[in-house]
Design a protein around this motif. Structure first.
Motif, PDB file in Angstrom:
ATOM      1  N   ILE A 134       0.602  -1.110  -0.103  1.00 31.61           N
ATOM      2  CA  ILE A 134      -0.002  -0.038   0.074  1.00 31.61           C
ATOM      3  C   ILE A 134       0.519   1.150   0.153  1.00 31.61           C
ATOM      4  CG2 ILE A 134      -1.659   1.233   1.200  1.00 31.61           C
ATOM      5  CD1 ILE A 134      -2.872  -1.379  -0.218  1.00 31.61           C
ATOM      6  N   HIS A 135       1.811   1.098   0.879  1.00 26.93           N
ATOM      7  CA  HIS A 135       2.917   2.477   0.919  1.00 26.93           C
ATOM      8  C   HIS A 135       3.289   2.638  -0.643  1.00 26.93           C
ATOM      9  CE1 HIS A 135       3.354   3.567   4.848  1.00 26.93           C
ATOM     10  NE2 HIS A 135       3.438   2.389   5.376  1.00 26.93           N
ATOM     11  N   LYS A 136       3.527   1.672  -1.268  1.00 22.97           N
ATOM     12  CA  LYS A 136       4.265   1.580  -2.678  1.00 22.97           C
ATOM     13  C   LYS A 136       2.924   2.170  -3.689  1.00 22.97           C
ATOM     14  CE  LYS A 136       8.239  -1.388  -2.436  1.00 22.97           C
ATOM     15  NZ  LYS A 136       8.899  -2.612  -2.735  1.00 22.97           N
ATOM     16  N   ARG A 137       1.853   1.655  -3.421  1.00 20.45           N
ATOM     17  CA  ARG A 137       0.690   2.146  -4.297  1.00 20.45           C
ATOM     18  C   ARG A 137       0.792   3.725  -4.244  1.00 20.45           C
ATOM     19  NH1 ARG A 137       1.241  -0.532  -7.812  1.00 20.45           N
ATOM     20  NH2 ARG A 137      -0.332   1.132  -8.913  1.00 20.45           N
ATOM     21  N   ARG A 138       0.742   4.172  -2.822  1.00 16.98           N
ATOM     22  CA  ARG A 138       0.639   5.593  -3.017  1.00 16.98           C
ATOM     23  C   ARG A 138       1.815   6.483  -3.486  1.00 16.98           C
ATOM     24  NH1 ARG A 138       0.534   7.747   3.207  1.00 16.98           N
ATOM     25  NH2 ARG A 138      -0.678   9.680   1.939  1.00 16.98           N
ATOM     26  N   VAL A 139       2.876   6.038  -3.582  1.00 16.43           N
ATOM     27  CA  VAL A 139       3.941   6.493  -4.367  1.00 16.43           C
ATOM     28  C   VAL A 139       3.602   6.410  -6.098  1.00 16.43           C
ATOM     29  CG1 VAL A 139       6.394   6.334  -5.181  1.00 16.43           C
ATOM     30  CG2 VAL A 139       5.669   5.894  -2.778  1.00 16.43           C
ATOM     31  N   ALA A 140       3.073   5.469  -6.467  1.00 19.21           N
ATOM     32  CA  ALA A 140       2.727   5.303  -7.802  1.00 19.21           C
ATOM     33  C   ALA A 140       1.409   6.238  -8.036  1.00 19.21           C
ATOM     34  CB  ALA A 140       1.951   3.912  -7.989  1.00 19.21           C
ATOM     35  N   VAL A 141       0.472   6.475  -7.036  1.00 21.64           N
ATOM     36  CA  VAL A 141      -0.516   7.548  -7.186  1.00 21.64           C
ATOM     37  C   VAL A 141       0.091   8.843  -7.349  1.00 21.64           C
ATOM     38  CG1 VAL A 141      -2.522   8.625  -6.206  1.00 21.64           C
ATOM     39  CG2 VAL A 141      -2.320   6.033  -6.187  1.00 21.64           C
ATOM     40  N   ALA A 142       1.081   9.327  -6.506  1.00 23.93           N
ATOM     41  CA  ALA A 142       1.651  10.504  -6.712  1.00 23.93           C
ATOM     42  C   ALA A 142       2.482  10.747  -7.757  1.00 23.93           C
ATOM     43  CB  ALA A 142       2.646  10.488  -5.498  1.00 23.93           C
ATOM     44  N   LYS A 143       3.160   9.932  -8.266  1.00 21.06           N
ATOM     45  CA  LYS A 143       3.766   9.820  -9.650  1.00 21.06           C
ATOM     46  C   LYS A 143       2.964   9.868 -10.836  1.00 21.06           C
ATOM     47  CE  LYS A 143       7.386   7.120 -10.225  1.00 21.06           C
ATOM     48  NZ  LYS A 143       8.368   6.186 -10.363  1.00 21.06           N
ATOM     49  N   ALA A 144       1.888   9.261 -10.888  1.00 24.94           N
ATOM     50  CA  ALA A 144       1.084   9.257 -12.161  1.00 24.94           C
ATOM     51  C   ALA A 144       0.287  10.666 -12.138  1.00 24.94           C
ATOM     52  CB  ALA A 144       0.008   8.277 -11.807  1.00 24.94           C
ATOM     53  N   GLN A 145       0.174  11.235 -11.137  1.00 21.95           N
ATOM     54  CA  GLN A 145      -0.361  12.580 -10.991  1.00 21.95           C
ATOM     55  C   GLN A 145       0.626  13.990 -11.321  1.00 21.95           C
ATOM     56  OE1 GLN A 145      -3.754  13.416  -8.037  1.00 21.95           O
ATOM     57  NE2 GLN A 145      -2.478  11.676  -6.958  1.00 21.95           N
ATOM     58  N   GLY A 146       2.035  13.377 -11.389  1.00 24.06           N
ATOM     59  CA  GLY A 146       2.917  14.133 -11.591  1.00 24.06           C
ATOM     60  C   GLY A 146       3.355  14.977 -10.362  1.00 24.06           C
ATOM     61  N   ALA A 151       5.556  12.006  -4.013  1.00 28.15           N
ATOM     62  CA  ALA A 151       6.238  10.706  -4.212  1.00 28.15           C
ATOM     63  C   ALA A 151       7.602  10.676  -3.534  1.00 28.15           C
ATOM     64  CB  ALA A 151       6.515  10.521  -5.790  1.00 28.15           C
ATOM     65  N   ILE A 152       8.345  11.874  -3.452  1.00 25.68           N
ATOM     66  CA  ILE A 152       9.386  11.597  -2.572  1.00 25.68           C
ATOM     67  C   ILE A 152       9.267  11.483  -1.099  1.00 25.68           C
ATOM     68  CG2 ILE A 152      11.537  13.305  -1.908  1.00 25.68           C
ATOM     69  CD1 ILE A 152      11.675  14.186  -4.689  1.00 25.68           C
ATOM     70  N   GLU A 153       8.184  12.401  -0.753  1.00 23.53           N
ATOM     71  CA  GLU A 153       7.830  12.473   0.691  1.00 23.53           C
ATOM     72  C   GLU A 153       7.428  10.985   1.196  1.00 23.53           C
ATOM     73  OE1 GLU A 153       4.552  14.130   3.755  1.00 23.53           O
ATOM     74  OE2 GLU A 153       4.997  15.377   1.852  1.00 23.53           O
ATOM     75  N   CYS A 154       6.614  10.365   0.442  1.00 25.08           N
ATOM     76  CA  CYS A 154       6.028   8.939   0.648  1.00 25.08           C
ATOM     77  C   CYS A 154       7.273   8.057   0.557  1.00 25.08           C
ATOM     78  CB  CYS A 154       4.960   8.521  -0.513  1.00 25.08           C
ATOM     79  SG  CYS A 154       3.604   9.494  -0.372  1.00 25.08           S
ATOM     80  N   LEU A 155       8.237   8.126  -0.333  1.00 22.78           N
ATOM     81  CA  LEU A 155       9.355   7.075  -0.464  1.00 22.78           C
ATOM     82  C   LEU A 155      10.173   7.184   0.956  1.00 22.78           C
ATOM     83  CD1 LEU A 155      10.221   7.026  -4.001  1.00 22.78           C
ATOM     84  CD2 LEU A 155       9.803   5.052  -2.845  1.00 22.78           C
ATOM     85  N   ASN A 156      10.439   8.535   1.320  1.00 24.53           N
ATOM     86  CA  ASN A 156      11.453   8.898   2.431  1.00 24.53           C
ATOM     87  C   ASN A 156      10.781   8.232   3.740  1.00 24.53           C
ATOM     88  OD1 ASN A 156      13.908  10.213   1.769  1.00 24.53           O
ATOM     89  ND2 ASN A 156      12.572  11.568   0.847  1.00 24.53           N
ATOM     90  N   LYS A 157       9.383   8.587   3.691  1.00 27.35           N
ATOM     91  CA  LYS A 157       8.826   7.942   5.030  1.00 27.35           C
ATOM     92  C   LYS A 157       8.907   6.380   5.067  1.00 27.35           C
ATOM     93  CE  LYS A 157       4.283   8.275   7.308  1.00 27.35           C
ATOM     94  NZ  LYS A 157       2.774   8.749   7.282  1.00 27.35           N
TER      95      LYS A 157
END
Length: 302
Positions: A134-146, A151-157
């Protein structure tokens, strides 16, 4: 990382299945095992099994695994009705499954319903903050929206908790490189090298970042990491060999007027040039003059 033998096995099975030689289930299992993306093939051959009562019955409980695999492939191929049908079957069989819930979130993503997908994923994380998928899906959602900053914040967290996830470190590094945030990218590659010191790709990527940053110290360090990659690949990596030549040239330019002790010794450069010339003579003799011209422009030679 997929090995050469595994890739050959996958290609053989793929050719066999595509030409009607059977082995569809074995092929789908291998795709899943190696974690490679073949959505069009998975969708085609997976549906062929799901729509064949005899073949599907023979799978037993693996039937549900295939439904999930086909659903994901269908979303990749934008066949959303197929994905919806597969997820519906899985939800009926597993009404309380978080795993099916992830698929439903992914379907929202595939439909471009980003807010709904984010809401669903946030709800999942409230129940289980340690759900890596789920954490990775949130990153994917952020990247898909540009939304790269999110995405960086989610990955660091995510990496604060799951520090051993090399894929996440690599993804974060690539994002930083795309934003020309080389200092941050370098930190990510340092973590990857500490985790997998024998992976030459990480040594090369780190050297690339150091070379891009420039300066004597960074160039000298980059040269060492290119040399390390050459050592790890038995002298066969042309990118690392060229990297040594580029660093040697740049260091030479920056070292003019400096003390002799600040200058690089020529041995490694000579070995890199000789290895490149040998590779080109054997594999691309028609391009050897271009190589010679390029090395001459860098003012390096064997």
């Amino acid at each position: 990382m997929v090995t050469k033998s595994e890739e050959d096995q996958l290609n053989r099975l793929e050719s066999q299945v595509d030409n009607g030689g059977g082995g569809e289930w074995e092929y789908l299992c291998l795709v899943r095992k190696l974690k490679v993306r073949r959505p069009d093939k998975v969708l085609k051959h997976g549906l062929a099994i799901l729509n064949d009562f005899k073949k599907r019955s023979a799978l037993g409980t693996e039937d549900w695994t295939l439904c999930e695999q086909v659903a994901i492939a269908a979303m990749d191929c934008q066949c959303l009705d197929v994905a919806k049908d597969c997820i519906k079957v899985l939800r009926k069989r597993f009404p309380d499954s978080k795993r099916v819930g992830r698929l439903e979130g992914m379907l929202l993503e595939a439909k471009g319903l980003w807010a709904e997908a984010e809401k669903a994923y946030s709800s999942f994380l409230e129940d289980n903050p340690f759900d890596q998928v789920i954490h990775k899906r949130r990153v994917a959602v952020a990247k898909a929206q540009g939304n790269i900053s999110t995405a960086i914040e989610c990955l660091n967290k995510y990496l604060d908790t799951f520090m051993a996830d090399n894929d996440a470190w690599r993804e974060l590094a690539e994002i930083y490189v795309s934003l020309q945030m080389y200092k941050q990218a370098a930190f990510c590659y340092e973590e990857l090298i500490l985790s997998q010191p024998t992976n030459p790709l990480y040594h090369i990527a780190y050297a690339d970042v150091l070379y891009t940053n420039g300066g004597i110290e960074n160039l000298q360090a980059a040269k060492k990491y290119y040399a390390s990659a050459i050592n790890l690949t038995g002298g066969k990596n042309q990118r690392a060999l060229f990297g040594v030549c580029l660093c040697t040239s740049a260091i030479g330019q920056l070292s003019k007027g400096r003390n002799k002790d600040d200058k690089e010794s020529p041995e490694l450069q000579a070995l890199a040039v000789a290895a490149l010339e040998k590779d080109y003579k054997q594999g691309a003799p028609d391009k050897l003059p271009l190589l010679t011209s390029t090395l001459k422009s860098l003012r390096v030679s064997s």
